[in-house]
Design a protein around this motif. Structure first.
Motif, short mmCIF file in Angstrom:
data_model
loop_
_atom_site.label_atom_id
_atom_site.label_comp_id
_atom_site.label_asym_id
_atom_site.label_seq_id
_atom_site.Cartn_x
_atom_site.Cartn_y
_atom_site.Cartn_z
N GLU A 115 -7.91 -3.12 2.83
CA GLU A 115 -7.11 -2.73 1.67
C GLU A 115 -5.82 -3.52 1.58
N PHE A 119 -3.45 2.70 5.09
CA PHE A 119 -4.29 1.61 4.57
C PHE A 119 -5.33 1.23 5.61
N ARG A 144 0.82 -1.21 0.00
CA ARG A 144 0.00 0.00 0.00
C ARG A 144 0.86 1.26 0.00
#
Length: 288
Positions: A97, A93, A89
């Protein structure tokens, strides 16, 4: 075309040879770090290897209970998937996610585990951020496997080794020594679909240059290896057509008595341990 030896008058005289050598600068004396048998075995093979810092989402000098807690979590495939996603990410995050494979409650538990280990901080609106951003999960996988080889199997270990071998690219992810044997592990943290033929070719070039007693190609995935990984590896074997790989158990395969391929199905380190045991037995004298 036959190459003729130089005429005697073209050769330097004994005095010229001595003068040339006497005027040369002294060679650099390269010392092997004490207590590091893997690097010593590489030095004996003619390689001036060095160890580079691993790209980690935690301090490289983590020790004690915090390290053991981290190792315990990394022993779970689901947590490795989550941490890999959090790293990818590259910033803030949410738990979901970071993964497509966990229920929200479990993903949140893993995010809170990172906070408890001081590896992440909470942010507004249920978001998190790693304290020590890393570029990829690869360094973490190397660190974990090296740690477990050391504490579970008693190996001397080095990870993230710069090979510096002529015409051979890439690093030696993990090298380990025990019983006078040299073990080389190539670590892959991405799914099999991302494995490219040139990566496999580079792995074989390193194996042929290093000539370890035992090599293990490690895929940190629960997916089958027979669909893509095994054919790619078989295509690089010196013997062609390549012999059929031998399944030891689960997704643990022997391509030769000295080359193994494993995935993470059920237990990554357990699978590596099975391959190590199989390889050491293959190196042992014949049974009476």
């Amino acid at each position: 075309m036959t190459v003729q030896p130089p005429h005697e008058e073209e050769l330097p005289t004994a005095r010229e040879l001595e003068l040339d050598e006497a005027s040369a600068a002294p060679t650099t004396r390269v010392l092997t770090p004490p207590g590091n048998e893997p690097l010593a075995m590489l030095a004996r093979r003619g390689f001036q290897a060095t160890v580079a810092p691993l790209d980690l989402p935690f301090p490289a000098d983590v020790r004690g209970p915090r390290a053991e807690q981290l190792v315990d979590r990394l022993g779970h495939y689901a947590f490795r998937l989550f941490l890999r996603g959090a790293i990818l990410r590259q910033g803030s995050f949410t738990p979901m996610e970071a993964t497509r494979y966990l229920e929200p409650a479990r993903a949140t538990d893993f995010a809170e585990d990172l906070v408890a280990m001081d590896l992440a901080v909470r942010e507004p609106e249920g978001r998190y951020r790693l304290r020590h951003p890393a570029a990829s999960f690869g360094g973490t996988l190397e660190w974990y496997v090296a740690h477990e080889l050391r504490v579970r199997f008693g190996f001397d270990v080095a990870a993230g080794v710069k090979f510096h071998a002529p015409d051979v690219g890439g690093d030696l992810d993990v090298v380990a020594t025990a019983e006078g044997r040299l073990l080389y592990l190539e670590m892959k943290s991405s799914p099999p679909k991302h494995l490219a033929p040139d990566e496999v070719g580079a792995f074989f070039r390193r194996v042929r240059a290093l000539r370890p007693h035992l090599s293990i190609f490690v895929m940190d995935t629960a997916l089958r290896l027979s669909d893509k990984v095994l054919p790619l590896l078989q295509a690089e074997l010196s013997t062609q057509p390549a012999p059929a790989p031998r399944r030891i158990q689960r997704e643990i395969w022997a391509l030769t008595p000295h080359l193994y391929v494993v995935n993470a199905r059920q237990d990554l380190m357990g699978n590596i341990g099975v391959a190590v045991a199989e390889g050491l037995r293959a190196l042992a004298p014949p049974a009476p």
